[in-house]
Structure formats: C-alpha cells, structure tokens
Enzyme design. Structure first.
Site, PDB file in Angstrom:
ATOM      1  N   GLU A  42       0.722  -1.006   0.188  1.00  0.00           N
ATOM      2  CA  GLU A  42       0.395   0.517  -0.452  1.00  0.00           C
ATOM      3  C   GLU A  42       1.307   1.644   0.084  1.00  0.00           C
ATOM      4  O   GLU A  42       0.135   2.307  -1.006  1.00  0.00           O
ATOM      5  CB  GLU A  42      -0.929   0.057   1.227  1.00  0.00           C
ATOM      6  N   GLY A  84       6.181  -1.522  14.712  1.00  0.00           N
ATOM      7  CA  GLY A  84       5.218  -0.537  13.793  1.00  0.00           C
ATOM      8  C   GLY A  84       4.380   0.534  14.919  1.00  0.00           C
ATOM      9  O   GLY A  84       4.980   1.211  14.540  1.00  0.00           O
ATOM     10  N   ARG A  85       3.742  -0.258  15.835  1.00  0.00           N
ATOM     11  CA  ARG A  85       2.898   0.352  16.970  1.00  0.00           C
ATOM     12  C   ARG A  85       3.321   0.523  17.724  1.00  0.00           C
ATOM     13  O   ARG A  85       2.622   1.757  18.191  1.00  0.00           O
ATOM     14  CB  ARG A  85       1.735  -1.005  17.265  1.00  0.00           C
ATOM     15  N   LYS A  87      -1.214 -10.206   3.624  1.00  0.00           N
ATOM     16  CA  LYS A  87      -0.533  -9.706   2.738  1.00  0.00           C
ATOM     17  C   LYS A  87      -0.059 -10.498   1.609  1.00  0.00           C
ATOM     18  O   LYS A  87      -0.183 -10.186   0.619  1.00  0.00           O
ATOM     19  CB  LYS A  87       1.094  -8.861   3.096  1.00  0.00           C
TER      20      LYS A  87
END
Length: 544
Positions: A206, A260-261, A505
């Site tokens: 994305e 990432g979070r 994914k």
C-alpha cells in the site's frame, strides 16, 4: 488451600451477582481505596466490578505471573520478542539520559541521538524555509505516506497537539484507495510539497503504491532529475529507498527492535517534529519517559499500567467481557480509539502463548470507541439500555486547550455524568413517581416505565488528566503501551510480533497478479475467492 487463580475465579462469580452501587454502600472508603493518583492525574476505577480484596488477589496474580520481572526485562533490552529473537526498545527512544543500552553488544543510544539530531535539523530547516525543492521554492507542506504503525501514531499526535501559528501543514495517506492520495494532493503545489515515505522494508504494497503515485504526480510538474529532493524515507531498507530515488542523506533509520505500533517515538515521528517543531516532539518524549519511570519504579499495587492491565485482564478473562470501549472526552483525541485498536489487538490478538501452546482462555477483547459527547448521541443508547454490559474507559482532560465560554465545563460534566449514569441507571420506582405525577396511568404508565428504565450496574473507569499537551499526551500513550504489555504477560503471549498480519499480505500477491495481469489462480484457491475475482474482472471489462 485455594490457589490465587481459584480465588480470583471465586471472586468473579460472587461479584457478578452484586450491584455496583451496593459496593459503595458497603464500603465508605471504596473511592480512595480504588483510585490512583500520579501527579495531577487521577484514575478512578471504583465503578469497576471489583473490590479492594479482589484487586489484592489480582496484584498477587501479577506477581505470580512475573509481571515485575518482564517489565524489568523490557527496560533492560532483553529479547522479550521471543518469536523474532529481538528486544522491544521503544522505551529507549525516549530515554532522557545517555546510559548505555546494549543490543548484541552494541550501544543503541548513540544511534538514537544521531537520528534525533537529524530530525531536529530537518524540522528547524523547514520552519526556517531552508529546505528547497526542485524549482528553488521552499518546501512548506508535507504528505506522510505509511500504513498501520507507520501512520496511526504520528497522525494521532499531529491531530491531538494544538497547532501553533507556525505549524506546518501535514496530511497523512495510508489507504491504497486512490481517493485518499488524490484528496491529499488536491490543494497542494508540487513545487512546495515534501513526501515522507515510512516503511520498514520499503516493500509494503500500500505504501509503495502511494509513493509511486506521488512520484508520478511530482514528475508531471517538476524536472524529473530533481524529484528526489521532495522525498524523505524512513526505513531499514536503504537500498530499496535508493532504488526508488531517495538519496542516502534523505533516509532516516528504522530499527528492527522497534515494532511499528510502538514507532511514533522514532524517526517515524518526523512528521510530528516538522508540524509542531522539534521542541514539542521532545516534550512528547519527555512525557512518555516520565510514565516509563513510574512504571519501572512503582510497586504493582500503585502502578498505573499494572493496575489498569489487571483490570483489563479481569474484565476479559475473569468476567468474560468480549468488548472494551474507550471514550476520550476531547475532540483532539478523536483518533485515539483507532490507535488503541492497533496497539492492543495487534499486540494481544493471539491464540498461543510465548512457547506456542494454546492460550487457556480468552485474550484481548474487541476495542472500539469514539469521542464524547458525539458518542452519547450514537452508541451510548446501547450502553445504557442494551443487553450487553461493556466496560467503558473515560479519558478526560480537565482544562481546555482553547477556552470558549463554558463549553469545557459542559464537556467534563457530561463525562462524569455518563459514568454516573452507567453506574446508577434509572430505576422503575423513580420513573413511576415521575410519570404518575405527569398523569400517566395503567398500561400506558407501565409501557412508559419499561421504555425509559436503564438498569445501570455497568462498569467504567475514569482517567482525569489536567490538560492535553505534548507532555501529558506522551505519558498517556506510554501508559497504554505498558498496560497492553502487562495484559500480554498475564495471558502468557508475545505482544511484539504480528504474524497474523502477514497472512493477508501474502495471499494478496497472487490476487493482485490475477486482477492486474490476468494470471491464473492457484488450483488451491477456494471457490468463493475465485467467484469474487471473476466478478471483479467482469466489472473491469465492462468499464474499459
């Protein structure tokens, strides 16, 4: 002699039969015994379906589950992300001193300080008009391209902190839906727009699709050889960023020891530093570091993160609640529920323990929410009169960032009133007197009572903070990070991997090829997926 888990189960069975309002009547000191304070913060969990004795059992359970040990291991940089063999060092990103922290024998603090220095320079240069684009004009607006943790955290913070007069315009694009990027670019000038592309691997489908479209938008208006001036990459894959066209000097690092979070504290937060100034970003780090110190140093019974984690575990695992609602009474925190969805559900939405055994019981409940007072005119009807009891967390900054008349008083009063309403409800005898005085009689009276009665007896926690600024916001987000970690320890799972995300994914790749290049599907593709793809192909042929 009963074990602590048996005692906890017994306490849960007993408390399910109790009315919450009776717990207050039976314990005049309930509120101070079930309230924690941290500076000017106040966390009131006296309206939870919990007693001080049950809480003491939960604290004993936390100690038996080695929560203090795991918290210490997190801060020490031990490899607590067992499935990937990595530490989880988001706390190191906000460490206020230069005490060495070793990962595989290498001190990571100098790399963090070097990156923070580069972030400061980029932010200051842009605020001074010194970052120049392809046409010689200063770059004065930003489009941040990322998804998941590379988007939600910095987007939340940019929205939550009040923009000063010198704030730089920053938009965020995460969705691969072309409408998202198109809207972000609609009012922008290619000559003055900087793109920050955030992807650890620089292969996220994305993000890369949006970045390629952004590059095409720039190339149509600017000298193609100078388009690279309009990009900064935040990634661990410098080679892929260079292949895209971003020079090494415009690449900031992402480290594999930050998920990432948990990454807004890193170079992923560059958009925060650019929008609000590096000093504000540093104050965000300072607030988080203050909460880190509290969590690291405070005994379990007085530790905000451990107690809130225990309450979350109690509600989900002992009382069986499958949902949890977060309602910030602050428009600036409108994106907080979405941020917490990723933080908690990606961290703790697992079905096996750290050693691969099936989890014994439920893990993370579904989390959702919206701002107050908007939520009062949407799902609060369901909370007050529906058939589900769902614990609610109210987050309330007491002082307004921008004062307009008595609106902040009205906002705070609504938050407190809603937590009270969930507790006490509206009983039939009160309604009977009220409606009878208005002239209602007989069947009409009984129907009116039934329609209006609210059972109450519904649990909530209220967190009051003095105001919403960078320091308090940093502390709030760090508190929820640590609380999420505590809940993972109690259920025995690894909070720092996300293998379930990878499945979708991997399955998307052959479907993209089937739709974009008409490639055949694997023989193992299920009939429903085949039918959906064929219908999409047919619609594409029709619109061609």
């Amino acid at each position: 002699m009963s074990s602590v888990p048996d005692l906890i189960a017994g306490a849960a069975r007993a408390l399910r039969r109790e009315r919450l309002i009776d717990l207050f009547a039976n314990d005049r000191s309930r509120v101070p015994r079930m309230t924690l304070e941290w500076g000017d913060w106040r966390v009131d969990f006296s309206k939870e379906r919990l007693t001080p004795d049950a809480l003491a059992l939960l604290v004993a359970h936390a100690e038996a589950s080695n929560v203090p040990h795991w918290v210490a291991a997190l801060f020490a940089g031990e490899k607590i992300n067992l499935s990937e063999g990595r530490p989880a060092l988001h706390t190191a990103l906000r460490q206020r001193n230069d005490t060495p922290l070793l990962v595989d024998g290498r001190d990571v603090i100098p790399d963090i300080r070097a990156t923070q220095s580069r972030m400061r320079d980029i932010s200051q240069t842009m605020h001074e008009g010194g970052r120049i684009g392809a046409t010689g004009l200063p770059l004065n607006s930003v489009v941040h391209i990322g998804i998941g943790g590379s988007d939600l955290g910095p987007r939340l913070v940019c929205d939550a902190i009040s923009a000063g007069p010198r704030a730089i315009d920053v938009s965020f694009v995460s969705n691969v839906d072309p409408e998202h990027l198109s809207r972000a670019l609609a009012d922008r000038d290619p000559a003055t727009t900087l793109f920050i592309v955030v992807s650890k691997t620089f292969t996220t489908q994305e993000t890369l699709a949006n970045a390629l479209s952004a590059r095409g938008w720039l190339s149509a208006a600017l000298p193609p050889s100078d388009v690279g001036r309009h990009f900064i990459g935040v990634t661990a894959n410098v080679a892929a960023a260079a292949e895209f066209g971003i020079v090494r000097d415009n690449v900031l690092p992402m480290w594999d020891w930050v998920g990432g979070r948990y990454s807004l504290w890193s170079a992923v937060g560059l958009s925060i530093a650019i929008r609000h100034g590096y000093e504000t970003f540093d104050e965000l780090l300072a607030g988080a570091a203050a909460m880190d110190a509290h969590v690291r140093e405070t005994p379990a019974a007085k530790n905000l993160a451990i107690v809130l984690g225990l309450i979350g575990w109690w509600n989900a695992c002992a009382l069986g609640h499958t949902q949890r609602i977060v309602v910030p009474y602050a428009q600036a925190l409108a994106r907080l529920p979405a941020f917490l969805q990723q933080l908690t559900l990606e961290s703790n939405g697992k079905r096996v323990t750290r050693d691969g055994a099936p989890v014994d019981g439920p893990t993370a409940p579904a989390l959702w929410g919206h701002t107050g007072t908007d939520g009062q005119h949407a799902f609060f009807q369901w909370l007050h009169q529906g058939t589900h009891e769902v614990p609610v967390e109210f987050i309330v900054p007491v002082r307004a960032t921008h004062s307009l008349g008595d609106q902040q008083t009205l906002l705070v009063a609504n938050a407190v009133a809603q937590s009270q309403a969930l507790l006490v409800g509206r009983r039939g005898d009160e309604l009977r007197r009220e409606l009878a005085q208005q002239g209602s009689r007989g069947a009409a009276l009984e129907a009116a009572i039934a329609a209006r009665e609210c059972p109450g007896n519904r649990a909530s926690t209220t967190l009051l903070l003095p105001k919403l600024d960078a320091h308090n916001l940093g502390a709030l987000l760090a508190l929820y990070e640590h609380r999420t970690f505590v809940e993972s320890i109690l259920t025995g799972i690894n909070a720092f991997d996300q293998w379930g995300v990878e499945l979708g994914k991997s399955l998307a790749k052959p479907i993209v090829a089937a739709l974009a290049e008409n490639r055949p599907l694997s023989d193992s593709t299920d009939p429903s997926t085949r039918a959906l793809i064929e219908h999409v192909r047919a619609l594409k042929r029709t619109s061609a």
